[in-house]
Design an enzyme around this catalytic site. Structure first.
Site, PDB file in Angstrom:
ATOM      1  N   TYR A  55       6.786  61.876 -78.951  1.00 45.37           N
ATOM      2  CA  TYR A  55       7.223  60.498 -78.705  1.00 45.37           C
ATOM      3  C   TYR A  55       6.089  59.486 -78.905  1.00 45.37           C
ATOM      4  CZ  TYR A  55       4.786  60.748 -74.243  1.00 45.37           C
ATOM      5  OH  TYR A  55       3.818  60.871 -73.295  1.00 45.37           O
ATOM      6  N   LEU A  64       0.030  57.184 -80.401  1.00 48.66           N
ATOM      7  CA  LEU A  64      -0.407  56.385 -79.257  1.00 48.66           C
ATOM      8  C   LEU A  64      -0.337  57.259 -77.998  1.00 48.66           C
ATOM      9  CD1 LEU A  64      -1.137  53.335 -78.504  1.00 48.66           C
ATOM     10  CD2 LEU A  64       1.243  53.167 -77.782  1.00 48.66           C
ATOM     11  N   PRO A  65      -1.305  58.183 -77.837  1.00 48.49           N
ATOM     12  CA  PRO A  65      -1.288  59.029 -76.647  1.00 48.49           C
ATOM     13  C   PRO A  65      -1.450  58.190 -75.378  1.00 48.49           C
ATOM     14  CG  PRO A  65      -2.810  59.888 -78.293  1.00 48.49           C
ATOM     15  CD  PRO A  65      -2.403  58.518 -78.735  1.00 48.49           C
ATOM     16  N   HIS A  66      -0.545  58.415 -74.438  1.00 51.19           N
ATOM     17  CA  HIS A  66      -0.595  57.694 -73.166  1.00 51.19           C
ATOM     18  C   HIS A  66       0.221  58.453 -72.128  1.00 51.19           C
ATOM     19  CE1 HIS A  66       3.112  56.422 -75.117  1.00 51.19           C
ATOM     20  NE2 HIS A  66       3.581  56.134 -73.909  1.00 51.19           N
ATOM     21  N   ALA A  67      -0.005  58.098 -70.883  1.00 49.42           N
ATOM     22  CA  ALA A  67       0.771  58.659 -69.768  1.00 49.42           C
ATOM     23  C   ALA A  67       1.016  57.504 -68.798  1.00 49.42           C
ATOM     24  CB  ALA A  67       0.004  59.806 -69.115  1.00 49.42           C
TER      25      ALA A  67
END
Length: 148
Positions: A55, A64-67
């Protein structure tokens, strides 16, 4: 007043990664090294991708690595990783650029996202990003007021 979106120490060029997980983990480590997130944030990103799929892909070749903020965000910020060679989540879903993002809440990072969208939506700036050989090139793309 111009907003500084990224600091030079949050940029890495010519990074070698054997697969998407190593690339994302490296991206998270840069966020940790620059004091943007806690180490728990890295595992949260990886866990999210394994659960929901890639995703984080936001444009061809760009992730766009994010958490979530509660997963260890210390302060808002980004890092940018340019890989030496593309890595794939699956066939047809390769990445060369990772833009690690940390947001404190649902609204505070909107300006950062707008700048990212501006850079990746223009073919010329996308090519400059993917082919950057110097950190200054990336600093210019993200910290200059373009089109204003």
């Amino acid at each position: 007043m111009k907003q500084k979106i990224i600091e030079e120490d949050a940029i890495r060029l010519n990074v070698l990664a054997k697969d998407w997980e190593e690339a994302v983990r490296y991206c998270g480590e840069v966020l940790v090294e620059t004091g943007i997130v806690e180490i728990t944030y890295i595992d949260a990103i990886i866990k999210g991708i394994k659960k929901f799929g890639p995703y984080i892909l936001i444009a061809p070749g760009v992730a766009l690595p994010h958490a979530r903020p509660e997963d260890g965000v210390i302060k808002e910020g980004i890092c940018i990783i340019i890989l030496q060679e593309e890595v794939a989540f699956e066939p047809g879903k390769e990445i060369k650029v990772l833009i690690g993002l940390a947001a404190r809440d649902n609204e505070s990072h909107i300006k950062i996202l707008q700048k990212i969208a501006e850079v990746i939506s223009e073919e010329e700036s996308m090519e400059q990003l993917k082919n950057a050989k110097r950190k200054e090139e990336i600093l210019h793309l993200f910290n200059e007021n373009r089109g204003a």
